[in-house]
Design an enzyme around this catalytic site. Structure first.
Site: not given
Ligand code: G3I
Length: 372
Positions: A144, A192, A228, A258, A260
């Site tokens: 991105e 990506n 997405h 990705e 969905d």
């Molecule tokens: O790891 C912490 C955990 O310790 C805590 O208890 C919990 C409470 O909310 O949060 C956890 O972190 C979360 C993490 O995902 C792991 O589950 C973050 O809050 C959350 O913001 C994070 O979101 C991810 C996001 O990328 C940011 O990394 C999403 O799961 C994931 O699906 C999303 O994926 C992105 C791709 O990498 C790039 N393209 C877009 C896609 C969707 O946004």
């Protein structure tokens, strides 16, 4: 001939048992983003291993997960996913070495100089790719970096403060790909992004960059189109197919990375409208067909696989979800069947094309496409 095709198609569908078997037979990667913490759940692990030949850790290779503080590099979760893949004979995609988002505060808040940041990033890429050499076959090297207007974003790696190439357009991206290639010359290196799935300003900029890199020998092997479908249940399928065609014509692979397709849901997480599931299945089918109509489009990866675990609900404040191939109880949905059928057709085309090629070289009766 059409009858023969239908008979063969029915036989293939009857013989095939899982998505994974179809994918293996057809020679494509059918993958899912996974959460290692869920691998101890029997239904999660068994569905994943049975139905997919590839996986990708959803979050565990990102900077914030691997490097929570300046002194720690924590591979525990990523190792778990990669280990699971090895035990079950699956391939692994890596996501992502460089991203402007989800970086730890110690990295974003510290006033690093470009020289320090450059050394840090090169070391990170080398360390992570070396660890998984031979086990992660493809990497989203950079995620991105381009906005919707086709302009470069301004993450810390580019010009805040950047790795020393601020203001020099894609030179910083080129540097990152060169470091990645040096770290693992056998890995396939992908750019990506999301929002550039069809032909538009963003994908035009991606295309120009990839074309330039290919012409100048910058090591890039592929483009990841995220796909997405959160707000759009009427995707531009022809545009998506045209976009895949132009990228693969550059000699790079395309992976759908990705996928969905979000639907409106009730508070209990179930879909509001069952017709939505049918529409969802059609979208999965058309996207798979757009990919499979180009030999260079070699992977379809969904962003999770069970509606039990998906980023969509939190992203939409609970309004949407149910975006994946399996429901919350791991039962396959119509979208699963649609993807399976698209795979079966691709497999069948591969098998019978040589058998029915006519003298003009065109399989007009059944396939209406040139025989390859
Ligand atoms: O790891 C912490 C955990 O310790 C805590 O208890 C919990 C409470 O909310 O949060 C956890 O972190 C979360 C993490 O995902 C792991 O589950 C973050 O809050 C959350 O913001 C994070 O979101 C991810 C996001 O990328 C940011 O990394 C999403 O799961 C994931 O699906 C999303 O994926 C992105 C791709 O990498 C790039 N393209 C877009 C896609 C969707 O946004």
């Amino acid at each position: 001939m059409r009858l023969l095709f239908l008979l063969l198609f029915s036989a293939v569908l009857a013989a095939a048992q899982t998505l994974r078997q179809d994918a293996d037979r057809t020679g494509v990667f059918i993958s899912a983003a996974v959460r290692p913490a869920q691998l101890s759940e029997v239904a999660y692990a068994s569905t994943l291993a049975r139905e997919f030949n590839t996986l990708e850790p959803e979050n565990d290779l990102k900077w914030a997960a691997l490097r929570p503080d300046e002194k720690t590099v924590d591979f525990t979760q990523a190792d778990q996913a990669v280990g699971f893949a090895r035990v079950h004979g699956m391939k692994v995609r890596g996501h992502t070495l460089v991203w402007g988002w989800w970086n730890p505060a110690w990295l974003t808040d510290h006033p690093f100089t470009p020289q320090q940041l450059s050394a840090l990033l090169q070391e990170h890429i080398a360390r992570v790719m070396t660890r998984y050499r031979g086990r992660i076959f493809a990497w989203d090297v950079l995620n991105e970096a381009i906005d919707e207007r086709g302009h470069l974003r301004s993450p810390l790696w580019y010009d805040k403060p950047g790795i020393g190439l601020a203001g020099q357009s894609t030179a910083y991206i080129e540097q990152i790909f060169r470091w990645a290639h040096a770290a693992d010359p056998d890995a396939r290196l992908f750019y990506n992004d999301g929002g550039g799935e069809t032909v538009n300003a963003k994908s035009d900029a991606m295309y120009a960059m990839v074309k330039d890199f290919r012409q100048r020998g910058v090591p890039i092997d592929g483009v990841g189109l995220q796909m997405h479908m959160i707000d759009d249940l009427n995707p531009d399928f022809a545009g998506i197919a045209a976009n895949i065609a132009r990228f693969t014509a550059l000699g790079v692979q395309v992976h759908i990375t990705e996928l969905d397709v979000a639907l409106p849901i009730r508070a209990d997480g179930n879909v509001r409208d069952l017709a939505g599931r049918v529409r969802q299945a059609e979208i999965y089918r058309h996207i798979a067909e757009a990919c499979f109509s180009h030999p260079g489009c070699t992977a379809i990866q969904t962003w999770g696989f069970t509606d039990k675990y998906s980023w969509v609900r939190s992203r939409t404040n609970g309004a949407k979800g149910a975006a994946l191939l399996f429901d919350r109880n791991y039962a396959p949905k119509p979208a699963y069947q649609a993807l399976k059928e698209a795979l079966a057709i691709r497999g069948l085309k591969k098998t019978i094309s040589p058998l029915i090629q006519n003298s003009s070289g065109t399989c007009t009766v059944i396939l209406e496409t040139p025989c390859k």
